[in-house]
Write a protein that holds these residues in place. Sequence first.
Motif, PDB file in Angstrom:
ATOM      1  N   ARG A 103     -61.988  30.131  -9.646  1.00 46.36           N
ATOM      2  CA  ARG A 103     -61.097  29.651  -8.575  1.00 46.36           C
ATOM      3  C   ARG A 103     -61.504  30.274  -7.234  1.00 46.36           C
ATOM      4  NH1 ARG A 103     -55.554  28.479  -7.637  1.00 46.36           N
ATOM      5  NH2 ARG A 103     -55.477  27.773  -5.464  1.00 46.36           N
ATOM      6  N   LYS A 104     -61.842  31.553  -7.250  1.00 43.74           N
ATOM      7  CA  LYS A 104     -62.273  32.215  -6.009  1.00 43.74           C
ATOM      8  C   LYS A 104     -63.534  31.548  -5.456  1.00 43.74           C
ATOM      9  CE  LYS A 104     -60.539  36.786  -7.381  1.00 43.74           C
ATOM     10  NZ  LYS A 104     -60.952  38.157  -7.796  1.00 43.74           N
ATOM     11  N   ILE A 105     -64.460  31.226  -6.349  1.00 40.13           N
ATOM     12  CA  ILE A 105     -65.703  30.583  -5.906  1.00 40.13           C
ATOM     13  C   ILE A 105     -65.413  29.249  -5.259  1.00 40.13           C
ATOM     14  CG2 ILE A 105     -67.861  29.522  -6.703  1.00 40.13           C
ATOM     15  CD1 ILE A 105     -67.917  31.726  -8.896  1.00 40.13           C
ATOM     16  N   SER A 106     -64.535  28.460  -5.867  1.00 39.11           N
ATOM     17  CA  SER A 106     -64.211  27.143  -5.306  1.00 39.11           C
ATOM     18  C   SER A 106     -63.556  27.275  -3.936  1.00 39.11           C
ATOM     19  CB  SER A 106     -63.306  26.365  -6.264  1.00 39.11           C
ATOM     20  OG  SER A 106     -62.009  26.927  -6.329  1.00 39.11           O
ATOM     21  N   LYS A 107     -62.710  28.284  -3.770  1.00 38.79           N
ATOM     22  CA  LYS A 107     -62.053  28.496  -2.467  1.00 38.79           C
ATOM     23  C   LYS A 107     -63.076  28.891  -1.403  1.00 38.79           C
ATOM     24  CE  LYS A 107     -58.137  30.794  -2.438  1.00 38.79           C
ATOM     25  NZ  LYS A 107     -57.126  31.839  -2.771  1.00 38.79           N
ATOM     26  N   ARG A 108     -64.026  29.735  -1.785  1.00 37.15           N
ATOM     27  CA  ARG A 108     -65.068  30.140  -0.827  1.00 37.15           C
ATOM     28  C   ARG A 108     -65.939  28.952  -0.448  1.00 37.15           C
ATOM     29  NH1 ARG A 108     -63.854  35.183   1.321  1.00 37.15           N
ATOM     30  NH2 ARG A 108     -62.920  36.448  -0.325  1.00 37.15           N
ATOM     31  N   MET A 109     -66.272  28.119  -1.436  1.00 38.36           N
ATOM     32  CA  MET A 109     -67.089  26.945  -1.122  1.00 38.36           C
ATOM     33  C   MET A 109     -66.338  25.975  -0.216  1.00 38.36           C
ATOM     34  SD  MET A 109     -70.054  27.405  -2.293  1.00 38.36           S
ATOM     35  CE  MET A 109     -70.606  25.767  -1.784  1.00 38.36           C
ATOM     36  N   ARG A 110     -65.041  25.856  -0.408  1.00 40.65           N
ATOM     37  CA  ARG A 110     -64.249  24.992   0.464  1.00 40.65           C
ATOM     38  C   ARG A 110     -64.259  25.531   1.897  1.00 40.65           C
ATOM     39  NH1 ARG A 110     -58.223  24.830  -1.141  1.00 40.65           N
ATOM     40  NH2 ARG A 110     -58.299  26.823  -0.025  1.00 40.65           N
ATOM     41  N   ARG A 111     -64.169  26.850   2.039  1.00 44.67           N
ATOM     42  CA  ARG A 111     -64.207  27.440   3.380  1.00 44.67           C
ATOM     43  C   ARG A 111     -65.548  27.171   4.053  1.00 44.67           C
ATOM     44  NH1 ARG A 111     -61.627  33.478   2.334  1.00 44.67           N
ATOM     45  NH2 ARG A 111     -59.564  32.777   1.601  1.00 44.67           N
ATOM     46  N   ILE A 112     -66.627  27.314   3.280  1.00 41.48           N
ATOM     47  CA  ILE A 112     -67.956  27.041   3.844  1.00 41.48           C
ATOM     48  C   ILE A 112     -68.044  25.587   4.291  1.00 41.48           C
ATOM     49  CG2 ILE A 112     -70.419  26.879   3.295  1.00 41.48           C
ATOM     50  CD1 ILE A 112     -69.979  29.264   1.349  1.00 41.48           C
ATOM     51  N   TYR A 113     -67.563  24.686   3.449  1.00 41.09           N
ATOM     52  CA  TYR A 113     -67.613  23.249   3.778  1.00 41.09           C
ATOM     53  C   TYR A 113     -66.753  22.950   5.012  1.00 41.09           C
ATOM     54  CZ  TYR A 113     -66.993  18.199   3.249  1.00 41.09           C
ATOM     55  OH  TYR A 113     -66.949  16.844   3.471  1.00 41.09           O
ATOM     56  N   ASP A 114     -65.597  23.609   5.107  1.00 42.23           N
ATOM     57  CA  ASP A 114     -64.680  23.341   6.223  1.00 42.23           C
ATOM     58  C   ASP A 114     -65.227  23.804   7.572  1.00 42.23           C
ATOM     59  OD1 ASP A 114     -62.880  22.139   4.568  1.00 42.23           O
ATOM     60  OD2 ASP A 114     -61.539  23.865   4.385  1.00 42.23           O
ATOM     61  N   VAL A 184     -73.468  35.259   9.880  1.00 40.17           N
ATOM     62  CA  VAL A 184     -72.784  36.356   9.189  1.00 40.17           C
ATOM     63  C   VAL A 184     -71.521  35.889   8.467  1.00 40.17           C
ATOM     64  CG1 VAL A 184     -71.465  38.480   9.522  1.00 40.17           C
ATOM     65  CG2 VAL A 184     -73.719  38.232  10.577  1.00 40.17           C
ATOM     66  N   SER A 185     -70.660  35.122   9.130  1.00 38.84           N
ATOM     67  CA  SER A 185     -69.386  34.733   8.523  1.00 38.84           C
ATOM     68  C   SER A 185     -69.602  33.897   7.266  1.00 38.84           C
ATOM     69  CB  SER A 185     -68.531  33.970   9.528  1.00 38.84           C
ATOM     70  OG  SER A 185     -69.195  32.791   9.955  1.00 38.84           O
ATOM     71  N   VAL A 186     -70.550  32.960   7.315  1.00 35.75           N
ATOM     72  CA  VAL A 186     -70.828  32.129   6.144  1.00 35.75           C
ATOM     73  C   VAL A 186     -71.542  32.948   5.062  1.00 35.75           C
ATOM     74  CG1 VAL A 186     -72.086  30.127   5.297  1.00 35.75           C
ATOM     75  CG2 VAL A 186     -70.882  30.006   7.473  1.00 35.75           C
ATOM     76  N   ALA A 187     -72.442  33.820   5.481  1.00 35.39           N
ATOM     77  CA  ALA A 187     -73.167  34.648   4.523  1.00 35.39           C
ATOM     78  C   ALA A 187     -72.213  35.537   3.733  1.00 35.39           C
ATOM     79  CB  ALA A 187     -74.213  35.497   5.234  1.00 35.39           C
ATOM     80  N   LEU A 188     -71.163  36.001   4.389  1.00 32.24           N
ATOM     81  CA  LEU A 188     -70.179  36.828   3.691  1.00 32.24           C
ATOM     82  C   LEU A 188     -69.455  36.028   2.606  1.00 32.24           C
ATOM     83  CD1 LEU A 188     -68.656  38.913   6.630  1.00 32.24           C
ATOM     84  CD2 LEU A 188     -70.123  39.739   4.770  1.00 32.24           C
TER      85      LEU A 188
END
Length: 235
Positions: A103-114, A184-188
């Motif tokens: 679930r954490k991974i999916s949330k991070r991927m959504r943030r990257i996409y957004d 940096v923000s996306v890499a994190l």
Amino acid sequence: MPDKHLSSQFDAALNALSTNLLEMGGLVERQIDHCLTLLNDYDPSLVLEIRSGERQLNALEIEIDEEIHRVIARRQPAARDLRLLMAMSKCVTNLERMGDEARKISKRMRRIYDTGTTPAIETIELRQCGEMASSILRRALDAFARMDAVAAAHIVRDDKAIDDVFRAYVRSLVSQMTQTPAIVSVALEYLFIAKALERIGDHAKNIAEFVVFVVKGRDVRHIPLVELEREALLN
């Protein structure tokens, strides 16, 4: 699978628990597969599936644990039977936590996409880490189904390889962030994804250790790998 007992009802209860645990494991495998797909091609529907799958895992964790407690209360098992039930409870907890990581991974991927950007960040090692974690989980569940302590010991060794890939990816990300501060923000976000995949591998390794515990009667957590492998090979 559990050994045969004089009570067919006890056998049926243990078999049902094993089946439910492996069903839960299969659901976690699908969660990880969805995460690996998201790394290649973001799909909002998969994020929703992962969220739904996490709720299913939470419900299964409660259901299986409650049944384990009922079996212990009714049968008052000892020796290997008790170890098996204890290990099942701990395996269920580890599977539920893998679902949390997915679930954490999916949330991070959504943030990257957004963010609406396509960051030039290499993810080959990240995908490799995820594929290794998925493989270790699949083999750990197979070792549990067969109560194969030797196979379980090999899994513990292979988890070290995930750690190596994770550390290499972290070094790569740090280098990329140093050279290109704009990412940096996306890499994190990718760093947190890598850590989640590494944790999934750790939880799968824990399941393998519980197999050795059931078969050999010794808690092999936190002991040197060489000693664990020697324990697994003892007759």
